[in-house]
Design a protein around this motif. Structure first.
Motif, PDB file in Angstrom:
ATOM      1  N   ASP A   1       7.217   4.887   7.723  1.00 43.31           N
ATOM      2  CA  ASP A   1       6.710   5.928   6.834  1.00 43.31           C
ATOM      3  C   ASP A   1       5.787   5.405   5.741  1.00 43.31           C
ATOM      4  O   ASP A   1       4.861   6.072   5.327  1.00 43.31           O
ATOM      5  CB  ASP A   1       7.887   6.665   6.163  1.00 43.31           C
ATOM      6  CG  ASP A   1       8.503   7.665   7.138  1.00 43.31           C
ATOM      7  OD1 ASP A   1       7.817   8.010   8.124  1.00 43.31           O
ATOM      8  OD2 ASP A   1       9.664   8.072   6.930  1.00 43.31           O
ATOM      9  N   ASN A   2       6.076   4.190   5.242  1.00 40.41           N
ATOM     10  CA  ASN A   2       5.306   3.688   4.089  1.00 40.41           C
ATOM     11  C   ASN A   2       4.263   2.652   4.505  1.00 40.41           C
ATOM     12  O   ASN A   2       4.000   1.692   3.796  1.00 40.41           O
ATOM     13  CB  ASN A   2       6.255   3.094   3.035  1.00 40.41           C
ATOM     14  CG  ASN A   2       7.080   1.955   3.620  1.00 40.41           C
ATOM     15  OD1 ASN A   2       7.186   1.821   4.836  1.00 40.41           O
ATOM     16  ND2 ASN A   2       7.675   1.136   2.748  1.00 40.41           N
ATOM     17  N   ALA A   3       3.666   2.864   5.690  1.00 45.25           N
ATOM     18  CA  ALA A   3       2.679   1.900   6.201  1.00 45.25           C
ATOM     19  C   ALA A   3       1.310   2.112   5.548  1.00 45.25           C
ATOM     20  O   ALA A   3       0.336   2.459   6.193  1.00 45.25           O
ATOM     21  CB  ALA A   3       2.565   2.028   7.722  1.00 45.25           C
ATOM     22  N   THR A   4       1.265   1.903   4.220  1.00 49.49           N
ATOM     23  CA  THR A   4      -0.019   2.002   3.519  1.00 49.49           C
ATOM     24  C   THR A   4      -0.842   0.749   3.801  1.00 49.49           C
ATOM     25  O   THR A   4      -0.295  -0.284   4.198  1.00 49.49           O
ATOM     26  CB  THR A   4       0.207   2.121   2.006  1.00 49.49           C
ATOM     27  OG1 THR A   4       1.010   1.007   1.601  1.00 49.49           O
ATOM     28  CG2 THR A   4       0.928   3.414   1.662  1.00 49.49           C
ATOM     29  N   ALA A   5      -2.147   0.842   3.552  1.00 47.32           N
ATOM     30  CA  ALA A   5      -3.062  -0.238   3.925  1.00 47.32           C
ATOM     31  C   ALA A   5      -2.639  -1.588   3.357  1.00 47.32           C
ATOM     32  O   ALA A   5      -2.710  -2.616   4.027  1.00 47.32           O
ATOM     33  CB  ALA A   5      -4.473   0.101   3.461  1.00 47.32           C
ATOM     34  N   GLU A   6      -2.176  -1.608   2.115  1.00 49.82           N
ATOM     35  CA  GLU A   6      -1.882  -2.890   1.462  1.00 49.82           C
ATOM     36  C   GLU A   6      -0.424  -3.314   1.607  1.00 49.82           C
ATOM     37  O   GLU A   6      -0.042  -4.379   1.139  1.00 49.82           O
ATOM     38  CB  GLU A   6      -2.255  -2.822  -0.032  1.00 49.82           C
ATOM     39  CG  GLU A   6      -3.763  -2.768  -0.273  1.00 49.82           C
ATOM     40  CD  GLU A   6      -4.522  -3.818   0.548  1.00 49.82           C
ATOM     41  OE1 GLU A   6      -4.170  -5.013   0.461  1.00 49.82           O
ATOM     42  OE2 GLU A   6      -5.441  -3.430   1.301  1.00 49.82           O
ATOM     43  N   ARG A   7       0.396  -2.475   2.217  1.00 49.00           N
ATOM     44  CA  ARG A   7       1.809  -2.848   2.367  1.00 49.00           C
ATOM     45  C   ARG A   7       1.929  -4.123   3.200  1.00 49.00           C
ATOM     46  O   ARG A   7       1.306  -4.271   4.241  1.00 49.00           O
ATOM     47  CB  ARG A   7       2.579  -1.709   3.050  1.00 49.00           C
ATOM     48  CG  ARG A   7       4.042  -2.048   3.270  1.00 49.00           C
ATOM     49  CD  ARG A   7       4.774  -0.923   3.968  1.00 49.00           C
ATOM     50  NE  ARG A   7       6.040  -1.426   4.482  1.00 49.00           N
ATOM     51  CZ  ARG A   7       6.197  -1.940   5.692  1.00 49.00           C
ATOM     52  NH1 ARG A   7       5.183  -2.013   6.528  1.00 49.00           N
ATOM     53  NH2 ARG A   7       7.371  -2.390   6.082  1.00 49.00           N
ATOM     54  N   GLN A   8       2.743  -5.029   2.738  1.00 48.82           N
ATOM     55  CA  GLN A   8       2.984  -6.284   3.462  1.00 48.82           C
ATOM     56  C   GLN A   8       4.136  -6.090   4.443  1.00 48.82           C
ATOM     57  O   GLN A   8       5.142  -5.444   4.130  1.00 48.82           O
ATOM     58  CB  GLN A   8       3.369  -7.398   2.478  1.00 48.82           C
ATOM     59  CG  GLN A   8       2.284  -7.737   1.474  1.00 48.82           C
ATOM     60  CD  GLN A   8       1.290  -8.751   2.032  1.00 48.82           C
ATOM     61  OE1 GLN A   8       1.643  -9.822   2.477  1.00 48.82           O
ATOM     62  NE2 GLN A   8       0.021  -8.378   2.003  1.00 48.82           N
ATOM     63  N   SER A   9       3.974  -6.632   5.630  1.00 45.06           N
ATOM     64  CA  SER A   9       5.057  -6.595   6.623  1.00 45.06           C
ATOM     65  C   SER A   9       5.374  -8.029   7.047  1.00 45.06           C
ATOM     66  O   SER A   9       4.469  -8.849   7.209  1.00 45.06           O
ATOM     67  CB  SER A   9       4.636  -5.775   7.842  1.00 45.06           C
ATOM     68  OG  SER A   9       5.615  -5.880   8.866  1.00 45.06           O
ATOM     69  N   THR A  10       6.666  -8.315   7.209  1.00 42.24           N
ATOM     70  CA  THR A  10       7.099  -9.654   7.625  1.00 42.24           C
ATOM     71  C   THR A  10       7.898  -9.563   8.912  1.00 42.24           C
ATOM     72  O   THR A  10       8.851  -8.780   9.001  1.00 42.24           O
ATOM     73  CB  THR A  10       7.960 -10.321   6.525  1.00 42.24           C
ATOM     74  OG1 THR A  10       7.160 -10.487   5.358  1.00 42.24           O
ATOM     75  CG2 THR A  10       8.471 -11.688   6.977  1.00 42.24           C
ATOM     76  N   VAL A  11       7.485 -10.343   9.901  1.00 43.76           N
ATOM     77  CA  VAL A  11       8.228 -10.432  11.162  1.00 43.76           C
ATOM     78  C   VAL A  11       8.983 -11.758  11.169  1.00 43.76           C
ATOM     79  O   VAL A  11       8.484 -12.778  10.674  1.00 43.76           O
ATOM     80  CB  VAL A  11       7.280 -10.328  12.387  1.00 43.76           C
ATOM     81  CG1 VAL A  11       6.309 -11.492  12.464  1.00 43.76           C
ATOM     82  CG2 VAL A  11       8.079 -10.219  13.691  1.00 43.76           C
ATOM     83  N   LEU A  12      10.203 -11.729  11.690  1.00 43.97           N
ATOM     84  CA  LEU A  12      11.010 -12.938  11.848  1.00 43.97           C
ATOM     85  C   LEU A  12      11.357 -13.129  13.319  1.00 43.97           C
ATOM     86  O   LEU A  12      11.581 -12.153  14.042  1.00 43.97           O
ATOM     87  CB  LEU A  12      12.330 -12.831  11.079  1.00 43.97           C
ATOM     88  CG  LEU A  12      12.303 -12.603   9.573  1.00 43.97           C
ATOM     89  CD1 LEU A  12      13.734 -12.553   9.044  1.00 43.97           C
ATOM     90  CD2 LEU A  12      11.535 -13.687   8.856  1.00 43.97           C
TER      91      LEU A  12
END
Length: 472
Positions: free
Chosen positions: A290-301
């Motif tokens: 829902d909060n996938a704004t352009a500058e949102r950081q996402s981390t995959v592990l």
């Protein structure tokens, strides 16, 4: 080309009509020396149960009665070689650390039957929650004593009407990582065939002890300090999730590998199936929230086997948890607009980062702080572990799979049924530079199945991105 996995035509069986006939403790077949086993900082935070089910077709030389007795007997023998498996967790008061008391209390053993034939329970690749009936929960009253921790291992043998059967293992994650569990299965198969151990296990977990004094020399954004008493790893919010299985064929994976080639075509050999699939799934999952704004950081592990990354290397036969979380972080703009090779490179950097010094720093971090890996996407891969390649006296499994629970932030990769033809390579030493437990290339070119659990609206977005990034 269909990317959604074909759902079973009928409704999934919700009741496998399993009847438990006996539950008992199996103790080591000869006396073992009582001792305490040190647990590393990696082990300390992995005190939850993992359940796997291994399905076998009927074999005339091994009817259900013979199988149950054979496996019970084999379990008693292997508890000598794996003395910690018949022990119990205990908290050492003076240090506040968990240890295993190798006290010979034994492993749980359950005999059960199903009212179905193996062919009647549906597609084995489709993760039916009812498969949990084929592995016994460690908090069952039969195995629980009020003054003690439950068994670290319970083995359930369930016979089907056709003579086929399932072995359901419930093991506390403190005992094994994926790679050491595969070696354990190879040793179980060897003992069942009256052969010597395939691999002599290494039980020296002091090899992964923290340094004294601890030296945390990297920032470790992949680790989160604890602020509450007992959170579970990747605690999930209470919301309704739908789950789907997405399938990538070997052709799809090759197509992703093509897209992952950087300009000039030199990928430095790092464009593996695992890395392109992880990068692909990461962008779909991060952008669907829902909060996938352009500058949102996402981390995959994702988990990386550190046995060969240490200096000196750990023995391949190290029988504990020798995995750390590799991470990659990007903002949503990069994940959506690419280029794809950059996202794959970011994933690859996660594994490359884990050198001997980085791994030691992460272990020392666990000495200074208490905490868990943190990220908004965890890729849990059973894809390349090869549990279904283990050769028992009664043959290889028809399929092996985890019993999965649907959690929003965890994406599970698992293999196709392995139509391996004449592939009889039993060598467990994968001589790949930078091998990690989940990153051994599959010789047979099979595809991968991807289990995703999300709220309905996010799942719609996930599927849209999945198709766009695969076919676009």
């Amino acid at each position: 080309m269909v990317t959604l996995y074909q759902k079973p035509l009928d409704h999934l069986l919700q009741d496998l009509k399993v009847t438990v006939h006996s539950s008992s403790m199996v103790i080591p077949c000869r006396e073992i020396e009582r001792k305490s086993m040190f647990l590393s900082n990696i082990d300390q935070v992995l005190t939850f149960d993992v359940q796997t089910v291994h399905f076998f077709s009927a074999q005339k030389d091994f009817p259900p009665r013979v199988i149950a007795e054979k496996i019970r007997d084999t379990l008693g023998k292997i508890l000598v070689d794996y003395d910690f498996l018949g022990g119990r967790l205990k908290l050492k008061a003076e240090t506040g650390r968990l240890e295993i008391d190798c006290n010979g209390s034994g492993a749980g053993f359950v005999e059960a039957t199903s009212g179905y034939c193996l062919d009647e329970i549906g597609d084995l690749v489709y993760p039916n929650p009812a498969f949990a009936q084929l592995a016994c929960s460690s908090d069952l009253d039969t195995f629980k004593r009020p003054d003690d921790y439950p068994p670290l291992c319970i083995l359930q043998v369930t016979s089907f009407k056709c003579g086929g059967f399932a072995l359901g293992f419930t093991t506390n994650h403190v005992t094994f990582d994926g790679f050491s569990f595969k070696l354990f299965l190879q040793n179980l198969a060897a003992i069942a065939a009256d052969k010597p151990l395939a691999v002599i296990p290494c039980h020296d977990r002091q090899l992964l002890a923290a340094r004294s004094p601890p030296r945390v020399v990297f920032p470790h954004p992949e680790l989160l300090k604890l602020t509450t008493a007992n959170p579970s790893v990747f605690e999930t919010t209470e919301e309704d999730l739908v789950f789907e299985i997405f399938r990538l064929s070997s052709d799809d994976i090759n197509s992703l590998k093509e897209k992952a080639k950087p300009p000039g075509g030199n990928s430095g050999g790092s464009v593996t199936s695992f890395k392109v699939v992880t990068a692909f799934i990461w962008r779909c999952k991060a952008l669907s929230c829902d909060n996938a704004t352009a500058e949102r950081q996402s981390t995959v592990l994702y988990a990386v086997d550190i046995r060969r990354r240490l200096n000196p290397p750990l023995p391949e036969s190290y029988a504990g948890n020798a995995v750390l979380s590799a991470y990659a972080t990007e903002n949503c703009t990069v994940l959506e607009k690419g280029p794809f090779w950059k996202i794959v490179e970011s994933v690859a950097e996660g594994a490359k980062r884990i050198t001997d010094e980085y791994a030691r720093s992460a272990i020392d971090w666990g000495e200074v702080y208490k905490g868990f890996p943190q990220g908004d996407v965890l890729v849990s891969s059973w894809w390349k572990l090869g549990f279904d390649e283990v050769e028992y006296p009664w043959g290889k499994p028809r399929y092996s799979c985890p019993v999965v629970s649907h959690k929003k932030d965890i994406i599970v990769l698992f293999p196709d049924i392995n139509h391996r033809g004449q592939d009889h390579d039993h060598d467990h030493h994968h001589h790949h530079h930078n091998r990690d437990a989940i990153n051994v290339e599959n010789k047979n070119g099979n595809g991968v199945n991807i289990l995703v659990a999300l709220p309905a609206m996010e799942m719609e977005k996930f599927e849209t991105f999945f198709r766009r990034f695969l076919f676009g």
